[in-house]
Design a protein around this motif. Sequence first.
Motif, PDB file in Angstrom:
ATOM      1  N   ALA A 132      16.483  26.845  28.427  1.00 49.90           N
ATOM      2  CA  ALA A 132      15.821  27.732  29.165  1.00 49.90           C
ATOM      3  C   ALA A 132      14.401  27.435  29.055  1.00 49.90           C
ATOM      4  CB  ALA A 132      16.156  29.162  28.815  1.00 49.90           C
ATOM      5  N   ALA A 174      11.753  26.792  32.222  1.00 49.10           N
ATOM      6  CA  ALA A 174      10.820  27.915  32.260  1.00 49.10           C
ATOM      7  C   ALA A 174       9.830  28.470  31.171  1.00 49.10           C
ATOM      8  CB  ALA A 174      11.719  28.958  32.721  1.00 49.10           C
ATOM      9  N   ALA A 186      11.706  32.441  28.212  1.00 46.23           N
ATOM     10  CA  ALA A 186      12.609  32.338  29.445  1.00 46.23           C
ATOM     11  C   ALA A 186      13.872  33.032  28.940  1.00 46.23           C
ATOM     12  CB  ALA A 186      12.724  30.901  29.961  1.00 46.23           C
ATOM     13  N   THR A 190      15.045  32.109  34.157  1.00 40.01           N
ATOM     14  CA  THR A 190      13.800  32.812  34.682  1.00 40.01           C
ATOM     15  C   THR A 190      12.789  33.084  33.718  1.00 40.01           C
ATOM     16  OG1 THR A 190      15.419  34.511  35.920  1.00 40.01           O
ATOM     17  CG2 THR A 190      12.966  35.209  35.516  1.00 40.01           C
ATOM     18  N   SER A 191      11.476  32.745  33.989  1.00 42.55           N
ATOM     19  CA  SER A 191      10.338  32.769  33.150  1.00 42.55           C
ATOM     20  C   SER A 191      10.083  34.036  32.333  1.00 42.55           C
ATOM     21  CB  SER A 191       9.216  32.003  33.879  1.00 42.55           C
ATOM     22  OG  SER A 191       8.726  33.214  34.799  1.00 42.55           O
ATOM     23  N   GLN A 205      13.526  30.182  38.098  1.00 43.16           N
ATOM     24  CA  GLN A 205      13.299  28.491  38.338  1.00 43.16           C
ATOM     25  C   GLN A 205      14.777  28.032  38.549  1.00 43.16           C
ATOM     26  OE1 GLN A 205      10.716  26.619  37.713  1.00 43.16           O
ATOM     27  NE2 GLN A 205       9.911  28.426  37.843  1.00 43.16           N
TER      28      GLN A 205
END
Length: 821
Positions: free
Chosen positions: A362, A366, A370, A465-466, A472
């Motif tokens: 992750a 991101a 993340a 997701t960041s 992302q």
Amino acid sequence: MKLRYLLLAFCSNAIVYPALAQSGSDTPKPASTAQVPEKEVFSTGVAKGRDRLDSATSTSAFRASEFEKLGPRPLGDLLRTMPGLRVESGIGEGNANYTVRGLPLAAGGSKYMQFQEDGLPVLEFGDIFNVAVDVFMRPDFNIAAIESIRGGSGSTFSSNAPGGVINLISKTGDTRGGAVQFTTGLDYGEKRIDMDYGQPLGNGWRFHVGGYYRAGEGPRDIGFTGYKGGQFRFNVTKQFANGYVRVSGKWLDDRSPTFAPYPIRITGTNDKPVISNVGNFDIRRDSLLSPFIGPVTTLDGDNKLARYDVANGMHAKSKSIGLEAQFEIAGFTISERARYSANSGDFLRIFPSNVGPIATIAASQAGAGATATYASGPNIGQVVPVGANGNGLLAFSYMAQTRARSLDNFTNDIRATRVWKIGKGDLTVTGGLYKANQKLYAQWLHSGIDTDVAGDGQTKMVNVTSAGGVAQTQEGYYTFSRNGSKFRRIFDVSYDILAPYGSVNYHVGKLSIGGSVRYDRGRVRGSLVGADLGGGRVGLTRFDINGNGVISAPETRVAFLPLDAPAPVNYNYGYWSYSSGINFRVAEPFSVFARYSHGARANADKILFTPAVSTITGGVTDPADKDDGVTQLEGGFKFRKAGATLNVTAFRATAEDHNVLNGSANQTIRSYRATGVEMEGSYRRGIFSITAGATYTTAKITRDQLDPTLTGKEPRHQPAWTLEATPQIELRRVTLGANVVTITSSYAQDSNLLKMPGFTVVNAFVVVKPIDRVRVMLNATNLFDQVGFFEFNQSEVPANGIGWGRSINGRTVSLSAKLDF
């Protein structure tokens, strides 16, 4: 390890013992073995069929009565049991890797050996990217035998076959009868029906028809019907007083999954790695395929949004019509073979590019902090827990969708042979002309996805997701491309081949001397489209994949084909092949031979999208790039007497290779050398019989033009020993047997660091005949549920202990009932 050494000793005894067997009158002749029966003619890759003991070639034949005992299996699994061949299967129904005694497995498919059906190639090139020749071939009840010639005259009686030929020979209805067989998987999901029938019709006519249909999940847990489809084949023959004419046809429409390298734990040292499963993911029977993966979302070959069902998998389609004729005219034997095949299909591979802990993968996409949430499956929208599936792993994988719009193939081979009496011997002269056209029109379409690593067909797509809340991924897709703009391509190329050839053989008394020559001329025309051809061509673009009017991060990573900027392909090639041999029949049961051969293989799609082909003119500047040569020196002896055979061949081979392991980023230009010995034998006495084979090879990369540090290294995936044995006990109503295959350890990559352990696989069978014409068969593949690897993607033990590799399938047991009529 102990089992491997026991098998080595077992095969050695099985091969050597026949030479010591006595020819007592109470020893029965073999009714049916994997070897060619006594004085039977062998016809593949030679000018004229002749007794094996009178031919200076290394050949084998696998009869239907024997390979049918192994149950319905992919072609690659059957060929693994033949001596001298090296096969990396485990990938599915097709796209396995093949080579012969020491020639390199530099990339997928079969580069140096040609695959044929009834003496004509199925595809002109056996190693086309993502669509190897075996995806259009299925062994079933139509096949009478599988013949192979290794080295020798195979290079002069076939184009692009310097290593030899594998030929599937069809039944032609010589005798009346047929069979129907129902097969079901007892511990895996598959149902299958096979049938065939043939008979003479009178007045010189005869026919044969047959085929199969199957459906099911298959040997691995994928959660959907991965195998579905079948094949139908027929031939009709008209026999005349001086020859025959035969018309044949084939219809194949069959889909099956492709199994890729999957996550494993690799610890220990490079010399002695310790391989184990990651939590709740069994490398023998799980996969990253599932109902929650896909569809393959991408732009198609016209840059239009398209979605392809993951269940399509490896979907091969082939329609062919063939003509074969042979006549004796004015002392000449004239034979004509022609076939046109319309081949196409869709071929999907989903393979990991990066595997690691959830937080690591992750963060790589991101940034720190993340988060990962499920994008499909029953927990969609929920956070992926740290220890998800007992392993806590995420995988970033590429979905490689190859659309083979046309692999159409036309082949015509006409030859004439005559035997003259010269002195006390026979002079056999053959001349022929080979004409072929191979079309290659294929589209490469790629996307990249994030998934968890779950067994039991439960793998799910994952969104990343960041920490700031910026997604992302989109529905599990991180990119709608691969490696930026690379690997989005269109091949539209035609290969036109003309090859005259001839041979001379003089047989006098115990001595036979012969030679053959061939000249292949090729004309290559077409075009390429790809974002990685340079010249300002389009790479990535922005595209609203989900149509919501907002461009997300993955929608900025969409590969786009520059359809208005094709690159030409426009070059010719030509090369000579030759072979000469001598055979001496020392005595009725014993002969010795020697042969020297040189052949070549035209470099087809493996030099496209490389610097070898100019993107401006389409020409090839360096003639050395156009084809790769193979030179082989071989010699040995053959023994056959009283139910025993023993064939031993020592060999030395050199080979050139222009190739690509994984697209243009990993191009190879190399030379190889291999030496070794291959042995095969059979023995039968009373109720017991055995066939066995062993190949010892030592090989080196003699020169690597692009990476000199690899010069002198051992080629990857090159075991020192390949061993196989099939012992059987045949009673009146019951036959018990097993096929045992061992390969010893080899290096995972050419850097010669990480070793792949060797392994042994035992496949057992029991055939019961409760009443006449009825047979019930129980088959177990990988009876002892062993783990064995054909591929590691890592070159050394990974620091985090997580790698990925391609494994053989675990144990599968099937039950078949067959009715002969």
